[in-house]
Design an enzyme around this catalytic site. Structure first.
Site, mmCIF file in Angstrom:
data_model
loop_
_atom_site.group_PDB
_atom_site.id
_atom_site.type_symbol
_atom_site.label_atom_id
_atom_site.label_comp_id
_atom_site.label_asym_id
_atom_site.label_seq_id
_atom_site.Cartn_x
_atom_site.Cartn_y
_atom_site.Cartn_z
ATOM 1 N N HIS A 8 9.126 -11.833 -23.217
ATOM 2 C CA HIS A 8 8.274 -11.451 -21.879
ATOM 3 C C HIS A 8 8.167 -12.690 -20.919
ATOM 4 C CE1 HIS A 8 5.317 -9.864 -19.128
ATOM 5 N NE2 HIS A 8 5.821 -8.943 -19.152
ATOM 6 N N LYS A 31 -0.180 -5.445 -22.975
ATOM 7 C CA LYS A 31 -0.525 -6.825 -22.837
ATOM 8 C C LYS A 31 -1.753 -7.017 -23.646
ATOM 9 C CE LYS A 31 2.115 -7.147 -18.571
ATOM 10 N NZ LYS A 31 2.290 -7.833 -17.318
ATOM 11 N N GLU A 90 5.541 -13.616 -19.561
ATOM 12 C CA GLU A 90 4.250 -14.270 -19.898
ATOM 13 C C GLU A 90 4.255 -14.986 -21.299
ATOM 14 O OE1 GLU A 90 2.007 -10.739 -19.719
ATOM 15 O OE2 GLU A 90 2.343 -10.732 -17.513
ATOM 16 N N GLU A 113 12.775 -7.992 -15.358
ATOM 17 C CA GLU A 113 11.437 -8.207 -14.743
ATOM 18 C C GLU A 113 11.222 -9.417 -13.834
ATOM 19 O OE1 GLU A 113 8.294 -5.673 -17.233
ATOM 20 O OE2 GLU A 113 8.354 -7.751 -18.019
ATOM 21 N N SER A 116 5.098 -4.090 -11.248
ATOM 22 C CA SER A 116 4.506 -3.420 -10.557
ATOM 23 C C SER A 116 5.117 -1.990 -10.379
ATOM 24 C CB SER A 116 4.343 -3.956 -9.048
ATOM 25 O OG SER A 116 3.595 -5.261 -9.029
ATOM 26 N N ASN A 174 3.557 -1.378 -21.556
ATOM 27 C CA ASN A 174 3.068 -2.892 -22.374
ATOM 28 C C ASN A 174 1.537 -3.073 -21.954
ATOM 29 O OD1 ASN A 174 2.859 -5.426 -22.972
ATOM 30 N ND2 ASN A 174 4.040 -6.504 -21.671
ATOM 31 N N GLY A 205 2.449 -7.568 -11.997
ATOM 32 C CA GLY A 205 1.028 -7.663 -11.662
ATOM 33 C C GLY A 205 0.828 -8.078 -10.208
HETATM 34 P P1 13P Z 1 2.750 -4.690 -14.174
HETATM 35 O O1 13P Z 1 3.299 -3.200 -14.357
HETATM 36 O O2 13P Z 1 1.559 -4.868 -14.308
HETATM 37 O O3 13P Z 1 3.363 -5.585 -13.020
HETATM 38 O O4 13P Z 1 3.609 -5.550 -15.491
HETATM 39 C C1 13P Z 1 4.965 -5.358 -15.513
HETATM 40 C C2 13P Z 1 5.099 -5.867 -16.971
HETATM 41 O O5 13P Z 1 5.079 -7.297 -17.370
HETATM 42 C C3 13P Z 1 5.490 -5.168 -17.923
HETATM 43 O O6 13P Z 1 6.027 -6.021 -19.040
#
Ligand code: 13P
Length: 247
Positions: free
Chosen positions: A93, A11, A95, A163, A205, A9, A169
């Site tokens: 997601h 983002k 976010e 997740e 992560s 992803n 992150g």
């Molecule tokens: P990270 O791997 O940067 O922690 O992000 C995970 C994520 O949100 C994937 O959708």
């Protein structure tokens, strides 16, 4: 029977120059044992699909609108993503849930739209740190699963991504036992017709250094990777770890 999935992803990262990372990833894995997916920003879905056309790496969107078309300035529909070459789309997601207030019902409507467009929906769910500290994790993910899974979901058209919000992150991950516990609860919470075949992937992560340990867990069918999917070298190491776990 469940094909492992390594999903990246990107983002809100990625310009045309970054397509070279996607091409390098594809070159590094000409015949992967697992499914390899990259989800760039919507602006790159068409160009990345074209660039990866003759490779096994497939392309997905990061979100879609619940409707096929209409007066929704700035939104992208599942049919548009499919038209641009996508085969998958991430929905729900954390976010999106945080930045745009998306509810489980809206996520279910988006997943249903993905299915109508012929896309595999990757439905994301996971607890916040306060919910984990409060011992509510299994209740939260069960509620999200029940609320975000649309009628018409099957093991073929749906992937569930666990997740934990606090692991995204941050460089922090749940323990292996905690991941295994949630994945087992999610599988138990799937409707009967999806229970055996639905892929449950972990996100939060995932890095080259911890991927093998996470992929060794029996109920983990792959990963949804953020930061470590942006560079071919990192994501390639994660794909290799998943390939090794797939045997
Ligand atoms: P990270 O791997 O940067 O922690 O992000 C995970 C994520 O949100 C994937 O959708």
């Amino acid at each position: 029977m469940r094909r492992k999935l390594a999903a990246g992803n990107w983002k809100m990262h990625g310009l045309a120059a970054d397509l070279a990372e996607a091409e390098a990833l594809a070159e590094a894995h000409p015949s992967p044992g697992c499914e390899v997916l990259l989800c760039p920003p919507a602006t790159l879905v068409g160009r990345m699909s074209a660039a990866l056309q003759r490779t096994p790496v497939v392309v997905g969107g990061q979100d879609c609108h619940a409707e096929e078309s209409g007066a929704h300035t700035g939104d992208v529909s599942a049919a548009m993503l499919a038209d641009a070459g996508a085969s998958h789309v991430i929905v729900g997601h954390s976010e999106r849930r945080t930045d745009h207030g998306e509810t489980d019902a809206q996520v279910a409507a988006k997943a249903a739209a993905a299915h109508r467009a012929g896309l595999v929906a990757i439905i994301c769910l996971g607890e916040t740190e306060a919910e984990r500290d409060g011992g509510e994790t299994l209740d939260v993910v069960a509620r999200q699963l029940a609320g975000a899974l649309p009628a018409g979901a099957t093991a073929e058209n749906t992937v569930i991504a666990y997740e934990p919000v606090w692991a995204i992150g941050t460089g922090r991950t749940p323990t292996e036992a905690e991941i295994a516990e949630v994945h087992a609860a999610l599988r138990a919470g799937l409707p009967e017709h999806m229970a055996a075949g639905t892929r449950l992937i972990y996100g939060g992560s995932v890095k080259p250094a911890n991927a093998a340990a996470i992929f060794a867990l029996p109920e983990v069918d792959g990963a949804l990777v953020g930061g470590a999917s942006l560079k071919a070298a990192d994501f390639s190491a994660i794909v290799a770890a998943l390939d090794a776990a797939a045997g």
